[in-house]
Write a protein that holds these residues in place. Structure first.
Motif, short mmCIF file in Angstrom:
data_model
loop_
_atom_site.label_atom_id
_atom_site.label_comp_id
_atom_site.label_asym_id
_atom_site.label_seq_id
_atom_site.Cartn_x
_atom_site.Cartn_y
_atom_site.Cartn_z
N LEU A 25 97.61 38.05 56.88
CA LEU A 25 99.15 38.37 57.15
C LEU A 25 99.47 39.47 57.98
N LEU A 26 98.82 40.67 57.75
CA LEU A 26 98.98 41.76 58.91
C LEU A 26 98.76 41.67 60.19
N PRO A 27 97.43 41.18 60.36
CA PRO A 27 96.85 41.12 61.75
C PRO A 27 97.75 40.28 62.65
N VAL A 28 97.84 38.94 62.23
CA VAL A 28 99.09 38.03 62.68
C VAL A 28 100.46 38.79 63.27
N LEU A 29 100.92 39.47 61.99
CA LEU A 29 102.14 40.05 62.29
C LEU A 29 102.35 41.00 63.31
N LEU A 30 101.09 41.97 63.37
CA LEU A 30 101.16 43.08 64.10
C LEU A 30 100.86 42.51 65.52
N ARG A 31 99.99 41.59 65.56
CA ARG A 31 99.75 41.15 67.22
C ARG A 31 100.95 40.49 67.63
N ALA A 32 101.93 39.66 66.93
CA ALA A 32 103.01 39.10 67.17
C ALA A 32 104.15 40.30 67.58
N ARG A 33 103.76 41.10 67.06
CA ARG A 33 104.87 42.38 67.48
C ARG A 33 104.37 43.26 68.85
N GLY A 34 103.31 42.65 69.32
CA GLY A 34 103.05 43.18 70.59
C GLY A 34 101.81 44.35 70.49
N LEU A 35 101.24 44.39 69.35
CA LEU A 35 100.52 45.48 69.29
C LEU A 35 99.14 45.15 70.07
N SER A 36 98.29 46.05 70.40
CA SER A 36 96.92 45.78 71.29
C SER A 36 95.89 45.37 70.22
N LEU A 37 94.81 44.54 70.64
CA LEU A 37 93.78 44.15 69.78
C LEU A 37 92.94 45.52 69.20
N THR A 38 93.09 46.54 69.78
CA THR A 38 92.48 47.71 69.15
C THR A 38 93.13 48.24 68.15
N HIS A 39 94.68 48.42 68.05
CA HIS A 39 95.59 48.74 66.83
C HIS A 39 95.28 47.81 65.86
N VAL A 40 95.37 46.41 66.34
CA VAL A 40 95.38 45.43 65.31
C VAL A 40 93.97 45.68 64.22
N GLY A 41 92.76 45.77 65.00
CA GLY A 41 91.62 45.97 64.37
C GLY A 41 91.66 47.32 63.49
N LEU A 42 92.34 48.41 64.00
CA LEU A 42 92.07 49.60 63.36
C LEU A 42 92.88 49.72 61.95
N ALA A 43 93.87 48.50 61.84
CA ALA A 43 94.50 48.60 60.69
C ALA A 43 93.69 48.27 59.33
N LYS A 44 92.42 47.63 59.79
CA LYS A 44 91.26 47.54 58.72
C LYS A 44 90.94 48.74 58.21
N VAL A 45 91.21 50.00 58.70
CA VAL A 45 90.97 51.15 57.91
C VAL A 45 91.47 51.31 56.63
N LEU A 46 92.66 50.51 56.20
CA LEU A 46 93.21 50.64 55.07
C LEU A 46 92.26 50.17 53.84
N TYR A 47 91.06 49.34 54.33
CA TYR A 47 90.28 48.88 53.49
C TYR A 47 89.18 49.88 52.92
N ALA A 48 89.35 51.05 53.62
CA ALA A 48 88.41 52.32 53.05
C ALA A 48 87.98 52.33 51.73
N PRO A 49 88.92 52.31 50.76
CA PRO A 49 88.61 52.67 49.45
C PRO A 49 87.64 51.78 48.80
N TRP A 50 87.39 50.57 49.46
CA TRP A 50 86.45 49.60 49.22
C TRP A 50 84.86 50.33 49.39
N LEU A 51 84.93 51.35 50.29
CA LEU A 51 83.58 51.69 50.71
C LEU A 51 83.22 52.79 49.93
N PHE A 52 83.77 53.19 48.91
CA PHE A 52 83.66 54.45 48.11
C PHE A 52 83.47 53.78 46.48
N LYS A 53 83.25 52.53 46.41
CA LYS A 53 83.15 52.03 44.92
C LYS A 53 82.09 52.59 44.09
N LEU A 54 81.04 53.21 44.79
CA LEU A 54 79.97 54.00 44.22
C LEU A 54 80.35 55.20 43.53
#
Length: 412
Positions: A25-54
């Motif tokens: 949902l979010l990548p398509v909505l952000l790209r449709a709002r005119g955000l660059s590919l760089t900013h759309v990709g950086l939205a994946k930072v929200l996944y950071a808690p998954w990297l600390f499951k240990l």
């Protein structure tokens, strides 16, 4: 076995909702709002808690029961969705997500990551060795079904359903799942948790994890096996959006159609595993097919990336692009189910008190490999061009084929 699989399917379906929300949902909505590919990709930072499951996987192993952790984390997901429903959507002209929404999505990923550890622990306790193939098929298929419901499904319904109503529906789903996690008979029959051992020092814990047979090879494989595929799946839908495919249609094809193909691929992978029960030879064949599919998609990118390229309705190029999208998801589903079965087989070689932590280590590395390319793919495309990126992704997709030649016999 069917009772176990039904409960696991329901819980893994709910677990896939946050991923679909933020990947579909979010990548398509952000790209449709005119955000660059760089900013759309950086939205994946929200996944950071998954990297600390240990960090919390040892707590799930040593404190309380996995069923209690699963119930509490699922109820917390419902609470966070209720809070998101009370927030207004982004204002018109805003360049990105509001900070409050981004913060709640970050907490949503934190609760989902805790839920993931608890649910995987329960799966390893429930499933016998002969049930790993069907069990991992249920895991992958149900997770992807949840992702498609929250991703493409919500993207398709967003023009007619309001933001608050969507998140209230998600909140109700999570609270029902929390009740299921607490009351399901199959989960109540699990053995009581053993008295916890003294907490290991972090260095000693790492040494114990790495000493499990096949761990080092498995870690390298899961870190690399999705690099090329994840890069193409991050950029190719956005390229179609730039070439004239509408947002609802892209939600239908990329969020629903392609993920249905992925589910079919995962189901076929489970059927093949149940018949052959040898994931390594199966992976060799599947990775070759996937590489061929990525090569065809790279050829398409050369046509789509040309100045003024459009994929009008009824054109051959449009059909080929959508077919390529679905084919890659189908092959990705086959590869993912087989790999997850191999991961769980490796974790079951660990002592029972370390199995949740061991599987979390492998799952974290698997996610890290996907996030590394997924988050940087947009920046690479903006700076180096799409054609170079897809050649790079094609080369990365050949790497895990080389790794299979070094697979240890303990995982055969």
């Amino acid at each position: 076995m069917h009772g176990k699989l039904l409960v696991l399917a329901s819980l893994y379906l709910v677990q896939g909702l946050p991923y679909g929300l933020q990947s579909g949902l979010l990548p398509v909505l952000l790209r449709a709002r005119g955000l660059s590919l760089t900013h759309v990709g950086l939205a994946k930072v929200l996944y950071a808690p998954w990297l600390f499951k240990l960090v919390w996987a040892p707590l799930v192993d040593a404190r309380g029961s996995p069923r209690a952790w699963l119930t509490l984390s699922t109820a917390a997901l419902g609470l966070l969705c209720g809070l998101l429903a009370a927030l207004p959507p982004a204002e018109a002209g805003q360049s990105g997500l509001p900070l409050t929404v981004a913060g709640l999505l970050l907490l949503l990923n934190l609760a989902a990551a805790v839920q993931d550890v608890a649910l995987d622990t329960l799966a390893m306790q429930l499933l016998e060795p002969a049930e790993l193939g069907p069990g991992n098929t249920v895991q992958v298929v149900a997770y992807k079904l949840g992702a498609v419901l929250a991703g493409g499904g919500l993207l398709t319904l967003l023009p007619t359903l309001s933001w608050p109503l969507l998140f209230l529906l998600l909140a109700a789903t999570y609270w029902l799942a929390a009740a299921l996690a607490w009351a399901a008979p199959a989960l109540q029959q699990l053995p009581a948790p053993q008295p916890s051992e003294p907490r290991r020092h972090t260095l000693h814990l790492q040494q114990h994890l790495l000493a499990v047979p096949g761990t080092l090879w498995m870690a390298g494989f899961v870190l690399s096996y999705k690099l090329g595929e994840q890069g193409t799946s991050s950029l190719f839908p956005l390229l179609l959006l730039d070439c004239g495919v509408s947002t609802p249609e892209l939600g239908l094809w990329n969020g629903v159609g392609a993920v249905v193909c992925s589910i079919v691929g995962s189901s076929l992978g489970g059927a093949l595993l149940a018949r052959h029960r040898q994931p390594l030879p199966l992976l060799r064949s599947l990775l070759r097919f996937r590489l061929g599919g990525l090569a065809c998609q790279t050829v398409l990118v050369f046509h789509l990336d040309a100045p003024g390229a459009r994929v009008g309705p009824g054109t051959v190029l449009r059909g080929a692009a959508l077919l390529s999208l679905c084919l890659q998801h189908f092959l990705g589903g086959l590869v993912t189910t087989t790999t997850f079965t191999l991961m769980m087989r490796c974790s079951q070689l660990a002592p029972s008190a370390l199995q949740a932590t061991h599987y979390s280590l492998l799952a974290t590395l698997e996610l890290l490999g996907k996030l590394l390319v997924g988050a940087l793919a947009g920046a690479l495309a903006d700076s180096l061009g799409l054609r170079f990126c897809f050649f790079l992704f094609l080369a990365l997709s050949a790497t895990p084929m080389l790794c299979l030649g070094l697979a240890p016999s303990t995982l055969a």
